[in-house]
Design an enzyme around this catalytic site. Sequence first.
Site, PDB file in Angstrom:
ATOM      1  N   GLU A 416       0.823  -1.217   0.000  1.00 32.17           N
ATOM      2  CA  GLU A 416       0.000   0.000   0.000  1.00 32.17           C
ATOM      3  C   GLU A 416       0.855   1.265   0.000  1.00 32.17           C
ATOM      4  OE1 GLU A 416      -2.820  -0.383   3.204  1.00 32.17           O
ATOM      5  OE2 GLU A 416      -3.867  -2.047   2.237  1.00 32.17           O
ATOM      6  N   GLU A 492      -4.247  -8.857   0.583  1.00 33.29           N
ATOM      7  CA  GLU A 492      -4.932  -8.663   1.864  1.00 33.29           C
ATOM      8  C   GLU A 492      -6.415  -8.764   1.591  1.00 33.29           C
ATOM      9  OE1 GLU A 492      -4.157  -5.204   4.271  1.00 33.29           O
ATOM     10  OE2 GLU A 492      -1.989  -5.427   4.006  1.00 33.29           O
TER      11      GLU A 492
END
Length: 822
Positions: A416, A492
């Site tokens: 991220e 994720e």
Amino acid sequence: MKKYSYLLLYIIGLVSCTQPQERTVTSFNENWFFTKGKISGAENPTFDDSSWRVLDVPHDWAIEGPFAKENNARSGGLPFFGEAWYRKHFNVNDSLKGKIITVEFDGIMSNSTIYLNGKKIGERPYGYIGFQVDLTPYLKYNEDNVLAVKVAPENYSSRWYPGAGIYRNVRMEVKNPTHVAFKGTYVTTPKITDAAATVKVETTINSKELNSGKFELETSVVDALGVQVASTSSEFKITDKNTKKIEQNLSVENPNRWDLDNPYLYSVKTVLKKNGVSIDTYNTTFGIRTIEFTSEEGFVLNGRKERFRGVCLHHDLGPLGSAVNYRATQRQLEIMKEMGINAIRTSHNPTSPEQLELCDKMGILVIAEAFDGWKIPKVENDYNKYWDEWHEKDLRDMLKRDRNHPSVVMWSIGNEMNEQRHKNGGKIAKMLTDICHEEDITRPVTAGFNAYPHSVKNGLAAAIDIVGFNYKPTQYNNLLKKHPDWIVYGAETSSCVSSRGVYHLPLEKYNKHESLQVSSYDIISPPWAYAPDIEFNAQETMTKSLGEFVWTGFDYLGEPTPYGGRDNHTHGNWSGDWPSRSSYFGTVDLCGFPKDRFYLYQSVWTKKPMVHILPHWNWEEQNVEKIPVYAYSNCEEAELFLNGKSLGRKTMGIDKTTLPINFNWWKRPETTWDSPYRLNWNVKYEPGELKIVAYNNNVEVASKIIKTASKPAQIKLNPDRSTISADGKDLSFITIKIEDKNGNFCPLADNLVKFKITGPGTIAAVGNGNAATLEPFQADYRKAFNGLCMLIIKSEKGEKGAIQIEATSEGLSLGKVVVTSK
């Protein structure tokens, strides 16, 4: 104590000099002097440390507490920042003059500076990577030496609890000036058939002396029984004070392949000789297995398609903090395997060597991750401050350390990253990918992207080999339509939140609850996230996916979403919902007690017949007429009984459960979804026995019973192991359960339990899985949280015998258990 430390290292010196040709590796964990605070001159050997605390490492000073609101709940509310010093006194025998003497730190959290006898010999800002320092230039022989370590972690440097101090293992090495380099072997298996496997070994030799003579490198492959199964040797020349790389190929006949159910390990024994005499021996563990990634088949292990049933794991060990412990790490993986995992992602940093060693031994696949973020900060003092100087060295060091592990199947270069939204993000991703390919030609490179479509438009996704997306289950098929050659998976997934044993009625999807707990009906998630069922469905309907990595396997310290803040968008203090200070994301709580969600994953990921029901059955004091009862099972059908009366049999996949669904990438008008992965009944409450029976082919194969408990009356103790090693490190995790007089579990009990230990053991930590309590982890007491708490005991080094544990609580019968240390 200081005299003992001197004697220990003096003996090491004597042992080493009796075997001058061989490398010796010795634990350097014992008898460090420690203090917190800014100390002037503590690097100097004459500094008086006699008043400092003496301890062994691995050590995490922050887990000792206390919790405080100003410490930032995002990082666990514990005092992990500030300065501290570690000092170790040791003596080296003068017979070791001419040797190279180094110390290897597996990790120091963080911003460490290393001094020997007042001279700076090394530093490492990044707390997750191991490194080596050379003591040789500044050693004193037959005198007191002082190795001093300054540690200076900063506040607002981590999005979760990092721990603090020398929290991983330390070793001293004594070797000859010409030796196998640090992490100096690279083992690959370029060709594997059932008949034979080619084992290619690349060995790097370091020379720190003027060389003459005949050098030879003998390399052999040894099987799991210690039998040599292949060998070769090479003669070579090495110039003065230089580095030499030598490639050798060996053939192993009828190889045993490393696999999930057969994690067979070989080792390479490297013997370096000079003029026919051994001057160094180096061992490398490896496995023989094939891995392949294709857009059509996905991930193929030893010719067999495998889907990742994975979890993301942070590095802390719950109540024990971040200090590495082999048994605690092993237990975490055992619990995850029981849930059905076959893979982990080391979120979001290089993990401990112990975890990878265990994954090798236990047959668990690994995505080894290097960084959480890159140059653009997520929090003020994170890795961005060191990116320019350190990112290449940190990445290369991780790759060299971990590339011989058969469990590792992908390298992850980040998670991220804020660069996803910048035009130069693709260039950085390519640069990091190229480094991975330079150091290891056998594994693909991945990353976890949450910014869509930015990570695609700015070239990051195209720059890596395997594209990992975070929380985009509705976009997998769209991505593959636009990029049919890509290989995609859920890096994720879900991020469902819950508190073990907590059930809020009526059923609703809320943002926060006044209790600072989260209902365990497995329907609550932050805005970007969703119930596990959504990902199950996405994986089933997208056959090309590699699988998923759930956020997270275990609850972890810090980041108490949905309380306190908003992930990367809040750079400040997360203490607005104090004392909420730990994660709710885990499928198990901070102690490793399974939440209901553990069984939901088990019902999808395992084949042994199982069934689970929720909630508890103690509702007499609440004004609720009907209770939603959920069942999770991998069987064909399940039937619910209340006090012996059938409430109906239902069929998995046909009788569905309506869930509230609404998240950022849902993009549908409806706000509910009918899940085929759960069964449900609306049951009028009546105290007694709730029983679920599961059937395959109309035959009962699994069942579970929940009974209404009366008031708490007794304490039951259940150790995970009744015998532990007397090595001063081994642990027994003792579950403390509150029961009524008939032995029924009391699911709402919050009794304060006090512990007494006699014999060769100590209390390592206590806990209960409550994410919103300020009770210390290092204490001889703990309140039960929804009927359970935990006592973790540690053996004393060299002390054998019975460790007797007593648990008492006002108004309850005494609980006792014995753990043997031997």
